[in-house]
Design a protein around this motif. Structure first.
Motif, short mmCIF file in Angstrom:
data_model
loop_
_atom_site.label_atom_id
_atom_site.label_comp_id
_atom_site.label_asym_id
_atom_site.label_seq_id
_atom_site.Cartn_x
_atom_site.Cartn_y
_atom_site.Cartn_z
N LYS A 1 80.84 51.91 54.58
CA LYS A 1 81.92 52.93 54.83
C LYS A 1 81.17 54.08 56.06
N VAL A 2 81.89 54.61 56.97
CA VAL A 2 81.57 55.63 57.73
C VAL A 2 82.02 56.93 56.78
N PRO A 3 81.20 57.77 56.40
CA PRO A 3 81.64 59.00 55.79
C PRO A 3 82.68 59.80 56.20
N ASP A 4 83.78 59.86 55.71
CA ASP A 4 84.95 60.94 56.16
C ASP A 4 85.58 60.28 57.42
N ARG A 5 85.69 58.99 57.46
CA ARG A 5 86.53 58.37 58.62
C ARG A 5 87.41 57.67 58.21
N VAL A 6 88.09 57.36 57.01
CA VAL A 6 89.04 56.58 56.35
C VAL A 6 89.87 57.52 56.04
#
Length: 565
Positions: free
Chosen positions: A80-85
């Motif tokens: 996961k990349v925070p707040d990038r999906v």
């Protein structure tokens, strides 16, 4: 009868050491020049080393009811990349609920049930198993398509070019540090004449240690914006924690700890006070540190990760031993050692170099077979082309190295060190460029992944919006490649509202190859959306002509030129 020989007077050891040390900046300058020669290659798109294999809903799908979740399936495990999906609704507002769930290669995004009809945009940025970011997006529609949503929530910016270039530069600095550290430590431990000063080699070794440390710290820093797609100084505590908790961050933290331990053992070694046990411990710690490079890169995500990690570690070690030894020869031994000392040192070094080069070739071959995958990918991908360039340059290095080895085997090198010094200088100069290519390769999508990406049709997707005096027609062709293709048509009025269509007709032709128009069977799915399947048997610029009738008397024809590969 005794034969008298005349020996040229040798400069005092301190003078010779000072002379060699004064040339050290020139060698470092050569390393920097080699880096610029390779890192100044034209910028390429972001290196996505995982591929979106499928999605549910699929791209361009038209659903009768809104899904409760969107599922993305990649070709390898992702993080996961925070707040990038994100999922963006027709009104430009986010409709994803809470954090997306990551389970290996599958990402599940809960979606809010707003009841809004129209086109939704799925935007994602994740981290592949080899620490490289993967970003992209697609649309699906509920009820009937509308214009693609936009808004502040959509992540439209690409990777920062400064960060992308800086990542390559840092890789090169790390490799250069290994060269100036591993080879010189081996030479000064086992081949260094006791009478010679160690101050010059100590400067090289501490420089290598500094470069490795700098590259490790800078790599951690740059990984934060490289991951999020931000700028050079877009680093915060959350992003840093995310990087440090990853395999990439853990490997770099372990490397920093090993660097400290190695530095403590180097001090007595450079004073000539170390024992056999300390040397063995130093070798073990150094080997462990080298493994942190492949663990944080491509090898960890290869189809045979264990083999790739070991092979890459052997490749790095062989490179560092060989090139670092060349630095010691040209900077110090060929200038300071006398004929008797060179007669003892050079044959041993020649055997070491031959073993290192052999291991380098073998490991490089295995690496290429794993990462390239197929002969076609070798010539059709950037990664494969860089491999070819590296092999050509490496062949030139081997030719020069063979000449140097002949000088040693014939016993000419101790009497004519200048000839060997020139040959070694050429050898080292070419390998500096090879080292830069290696730094670029690490940031380039492996050929096996690039080939898989093409097979999935991502790069070949065609979409365009065509205008007529009556309507706008969005044309999507997937995958826009030779063979079977899906065609989707969406009709809108001049205000971009869905426009009901009475009749759809279409045809495809390839004028350059005298292929006459072939009908495209079209099936209406909704009043403004139709789809069809067609086989395009040849590569080239196909002309797709669509006639759309919106009333008993009103119709217009538009043409799309679709490049098919």
């Amino acid at each position: 009868m005794a034969v008298m020989t005349r020996r040229l007077p040798l400069a005092p050891p301190r003078t010779r050491a000072r002379s060699a040390a004064s040339r050290l900046p020139l060698y470092l300058l050569a390393l920097i020049a080699g880096a610029l020669a390779t890192l100044a290659l034209p910028a390429a798109p972001a290196s996505a080393h995982a591929v979106l294999a499928s999605s549910n809903p699929s791209g361009n799908a038209v659903l009768q009811a809104a899904p409760v979740e969107v599922v993305l399936t990649f070709t390898e495990s992702v993080r996961k990349v925070p707040d990038r999906v994100r999922v963006i609704g027709p009104d430009g507002k986010r409709v994803d609920q809470g954090d997306a769930r990551f389970d290996g290669a599958v990402v599940t995004i809960p979606v809010e049930q707003t009841g809004a009809q129209g086109t939704y945009l799925v935007s994602y940025r994740v981290i592949s198993a080899d620490s490289h970011p993967v970003s992209g997006g697609f649309t699906y529609s509920v009820g009937a398509p509308s214009t693609t949503p936009s808004g502040d929530a959509v992540d439209e910016e690409g990777d920062d070019p400064v960060v992308a270039t800086g990542t390559k530069v840092v890789r090169y600095i790390g490799y250069a540090g290994l060269v100036l550290l591993v080879g010189p430590v081996l030479v000064i431990s086992l081949l260094w004449p006791a009478r010679l000063s160690r101050s010059g080699p100590a400067g090289v070794i501490w420089t290598g240690m500094g470069l490795v440390t700098l590259a490790t710290l800078a790599g951690i820093w740059l990984q934060v914006p490289y991951t999020t797609g931000g700028g050079l100084f877009d680093v915060d505590g959350s992003g840093l924690r995310n990087v440090l908790s990853s395999t990439y961050g853990t490997a770099h933290l372990i490397r920093l700890g090993l660097i400290v331990a190695i530095a403590l053992l180097l001090r007595p070694l450079l004073r000539g006070e170390t024992g056999r046990v300390d040397q063995i411990l130093l070798a073990v710690l150094g080997g462990a540190a080298i493994f942190t490079w492949p663990v944080a890169g491509h090898p960890a995500a290869s189809p045979v990760a264990a083999v790739s990690v070991v092979v890459d570690a052997v490749h790095l070690t062989s490179m560092a031993v060989w090139l670092g030894g060349l630095v010691m020869l040209i900077a110090f031994l060929l200038r300071q050692a006398n004929t008797r000392e060179l007669g003892a040192i050079l044959p041993i070094w020649s055997r070491w170099a031959a073993l290192a080069v052999g291991a380098l070739v073998l490991a490089g071959t295995v690496q290429a077979l794993i990462e390239v995958g197929t002969p076609g990918a070798l010539v059709s991908t950037t990664y494969g082309q860089l491999i070819i360039a590296k092999v050509v340059l490496f062949g030139a290095v081997i030719a020069v190295a063979s000449y140097s080895r002949r000088l040693v085997l014939r016993g000419l090198a101790p009497q004519e060190p200048r000839r060997l010094r020139r040959a070694v200088g050429v050898e080292l100069g070419i390998t500096v460029v090879v080292l830069g290519l290696a730094a670029v390769l690490v940031q380039t999508t492996p050929a096996r992944t690039a080939a898989a990406n093409e097979e999935l049709g991502g790069p070949g997707y065609y979409t365009a919006t065509l205008d007529s005096n009556l309507f706008k027609l969005q044309v999507d062709v997937d995958p826009a490649r030779k063979g079977n293709n899906s065609v989707h048509l969406y009709a809108y009025d001049k205000d971009n509202k869905p426009l009901p269509v009475v009749e759809w007709t279409g045809a495809a032709a390839l004028p350059a190859n005298d292929v006459a128009p072939v009908d495209i069977p079209l099936l209406p799915l909704t009043p403004n959306h139709a789809t069809g399947e067609i086989t395009l048997p040849l590569e080239g610029d196909w002309e797709l002509r669509f006639t759309v009738r919106i009333s008993e008397i009103d119709q217009a024809t538009v043409t799309a030129t679709v490049p098919v590969k």
